[in-house]
Design a protein around this motif. Structure first.
Motif, short mmCIF file in Angstrom:
data_model
loop_
_atom_site.label_atom_id
_atom_site.label_comp_id
_atom_site.label_asym_id
_atom_site.label_seq_id
_atom_site.Cartn_x
_atom_site.Cartn_y
_atom_site.Cartn_z
N ILE A 6 5.56 -46.17 18.24
CA ILE A 6 4.67 -47.25 18.68
C ILE A 6 4.64 -48.32 17.60
CG2 ILE A 6 2.36 -47.89 19.45
CD1 ILE A 6 1.90 -44.88 20.12
N LEU A 7 5.13 -49.50 17.96
CA LEU A 7 5.18 -50.63 17.03
C LEU A 7 3.84 -51.36 17.12
CD1 LEU A 7 8.74 -51.79 18.14
CD2 LEU A 7 8.17 -50.21 16.27
N SER A 28 -9.81 -49.28 23.45
CA SER A 28 -8.94 -50.30 22.88
C SER A 28 -7.55 -50.18 23.49
CB SER A 28 -8.86 -50.15 21.36
OG SER A 28 -8.25 -48.92 21.02
N ILE A 29 -6.83 -51.29 23.50
CA ILE A 29 -5.48 -51.30 24.07
C ILE A 29 -4.59 -50.29 23.36
CG2 ILE A 29 -3.39 -52.69 24.41
CD1 ILE A 29 -5.23 -55.12 24.91
N ILE A 30 -4.67 -50.23 22.03
CA ILE A 30 -3.81 -49.30 21.29
C ILE A 30 -4.16 -47.85 21.63
CG2 ILE A 30 -5.22 -49.30 19.17
CD1 ILE A 30 -1.36 -48.99 19.40
N GLU A 31 -5.43 -47.56 21.85
CA GLU A 31 -5.81 -46.18 22.21
C GLU A 31 -5.23 -45.81 23.57
OE1 GLU A 31 -9.66 -43.23 22.09
OE2 GLU A 31 -9.96 -45.36 21.71
N ARG A 32 -5.22 -46.76 24.49
CA ARG A 32 -4.65 -46.51 25.82
C ARG A 32 -3.15 -46.20 25.70
NH1 ARG A 32 -7.84 -48.52 30.21
NH2 ARG A 32 -5.96 -49.04 31.38
N VAL A 33 -2.44 -46.94 24.84
CA VAL A 33 -1.01 -46.70 24.65
C VAL A 33 -0.78 -45.33 24.00
CG1 VAL A 33 1.08 -47.49 23.43
CG2 VAL A 33 -0.43 -49.16 24.56
N ILE A 34 -1.57 -45.01 22.98
CA ILE A 34 -1.44 -43.71 22.30
C ILE A 34 -1.67 -42.58 23.30
CG2 ILE A 34 -2.52 -42.16 20.61
CD1 ILE A 34 -3.04 -44.73 18.89
N GLU A 53 -8.14 -49.93 11.18
CA GLU A 53 -8.75 -49.53 12.45
C GLU A 53 -7.71 -48.89 13.38
OE1 GLU A 53 -11.12 -52.85 10.69
OE2 GLU A 53 -9.00 -52.60 11.13
N VAL A 54 -6.51 -49.45 13.40
CA VAL A 54 -5.44 -48.89 14.24
C VAL A 54 -5.03 -47.52 13.71
CG1 VAL A 54 -3.04 -49.19 14.99
CG2 VAL A 54 -4.64 -51.12 15.11
N LYS A 55 -4.94 -47.40 12.40
CA LYS A 55 -4.60 -46.10 11.79
C LYS A 55 -5.62 -45.04 12.19
CE LYS A 55 -4.17 -43.57 7.53
NZ LYS A 55 -4.41 -43.43 6.14
N GLU A 56 -6.91 -45.39 12.11
CA GLU A 56 -7.96 -44.43 12.42
C GLU A 56 -7.88 -43.96 13.88
OE1 GLU A 56 -11.43 -46.61 11.22
OE2 GLU A 56 -11.13 -46.12 9.10
N VAL A 96 5.48 -50.82 22.44
CA VAL A 96 4.65 -51.81 21.77
C VAL A 96 3.19 -51.42 22.01
CG1 VAL A 96 6.29 -53.72 21.73
CG2 VAL A 96 4.91 -53.34 23.78
N GLY A 97 2.35 -51.75 21.06
CA GLY A 97 0.95 -51.33 21.11
C GLY A 97 0.07 -52.16 22.00
N ASP A 98 0.63 -53.17 22.67
CA ASP A 98 -0.21 -54.11 23.43
C ASP A 98 0.06 -54.09 24.93
OD1 ASP A 98 2.27 -55.33 23.38
OD2 ASP A 98 1.52 -57.29 22.76
N GLN A 99 0.40 -52.91 25.47
CA GLN A 99 0.63 -52.76 26.91
C GLN A 99 -0.49 -51.91 27.51
OE1 GLN A 99 4.94 -51.49 26.84
NE2 GLN A 99 5.00 -52.82 28.63
N PRO A 100 -1.61 -52.52 27.90
CA PRO A 100 -2.79 -51.76 28.31
C PRO A 100 -2.62 -50.93 29.57
CG PRO A 100 -3.12 -54.09 28.73
CD PRO A 100 -1.85 -53.97 27.93
N PHE A 101 -1.65 -51.26 30.41
CA PHE A 101 -1.51 -50.55 31.68
C PHE A 101 -0.33 -49.56 31.69
CE2 PHE A 101 -3.61 -54.60 32.79
CZ PHE A 101 -4.86 -54.06 33.10
#
Length: 192
Positions: A6-7, A28-34, A53-56, A96-101
């Motif tokens: 995940i970039l 958050s968007i990154i949490e959805r991707v993770i 925050e993203v690391k956490e 990428v970390g910014d794909q919420p769907f």
């Protein structure tokens, strides 16, 4: 073994705030991707981050996190950090970390199509538009490690176009990424 990388170490310059932390349906968007990654058939997930925050958020899900101290060098730096950590990977899925769907179902479809195609590269197309995540075999590792600047594997895809499996996904929203404030309006429209 397919490792998802995940970039997530960009600067969100066009958004003017950290877009990865924007909430969609309370997450958050990154949490959805993770979550899409860890609930998928990926064998391993690595998060390349810049902000604490993203690391956490990554640590909350017990995935490997790597700090990108040279994030200013562009997306290629995150790509290389992730690959160097994915020692046992036969294949890389770059996300990428910014794909919420993005969903685990889409990730699984891409993995299945990749495994069935016997081609070393897979690229999804959402409503005809090229998108992410993309899968690339480790046979391209040396070439990937030579990439510089703010780009990922695009050149490798274009240089090997006859070795690319294209997967067409009708629903454009699944591949949507968030870059600019205007995208937030689309995001709100697409949530429905």
């Amino acid at each position: 073994m397919i490792t998802g990388i995940i970039l997530a170490s960009g600067f969100s310059r066009r958004m003017k705030k950290d877009k990865l932390l924007i909430k969609v349906d309370g997450e958050s968007i990154i949490e959805r991707v993770i979550k899409a990654c860890i609930n998928s058939k990926l064998d391993n997930v690595i998060l390349v981050y810049r902000s604490k925050e993203v690391k956490e958020i990554g640590e909350k899900y017990n995935i490997k996190t790597i700090y990108n101290k040279d994030a200013y060098l562009g997306q290629s730096q995150a790509l290389k950090l992730g690959m160097n950590e994915a020692i046992e990977a036969n294949d890389y899925m770059f996300l990428v970390g910014d794909q919420p769907f993005l969903t685990s179902e889409i990730i699984n479809i891409l993995i299945e199509e990749y495994n069935n195609s016997h081609l070393p590269i897979l690229v999804p197309y959402y409503n005809g538009i090229r998108g992410m995540p993309m899968l690339i075999s480790s046979i391209f590792k040396e070439e990937l490690l030579k990439i510089t600047g703010d780009k990922g594997g695009r050149d490798i895809v274009e240089d090997n176009i006859f070795r690319v499996k294209k997967v067409y996904i009708k629903e454009e929203k699944l591949g949507m990424d968030i870059d600019r404030p205007e995208d937030l309006d689309l995001l709100n429209m697409n949530k429905k």
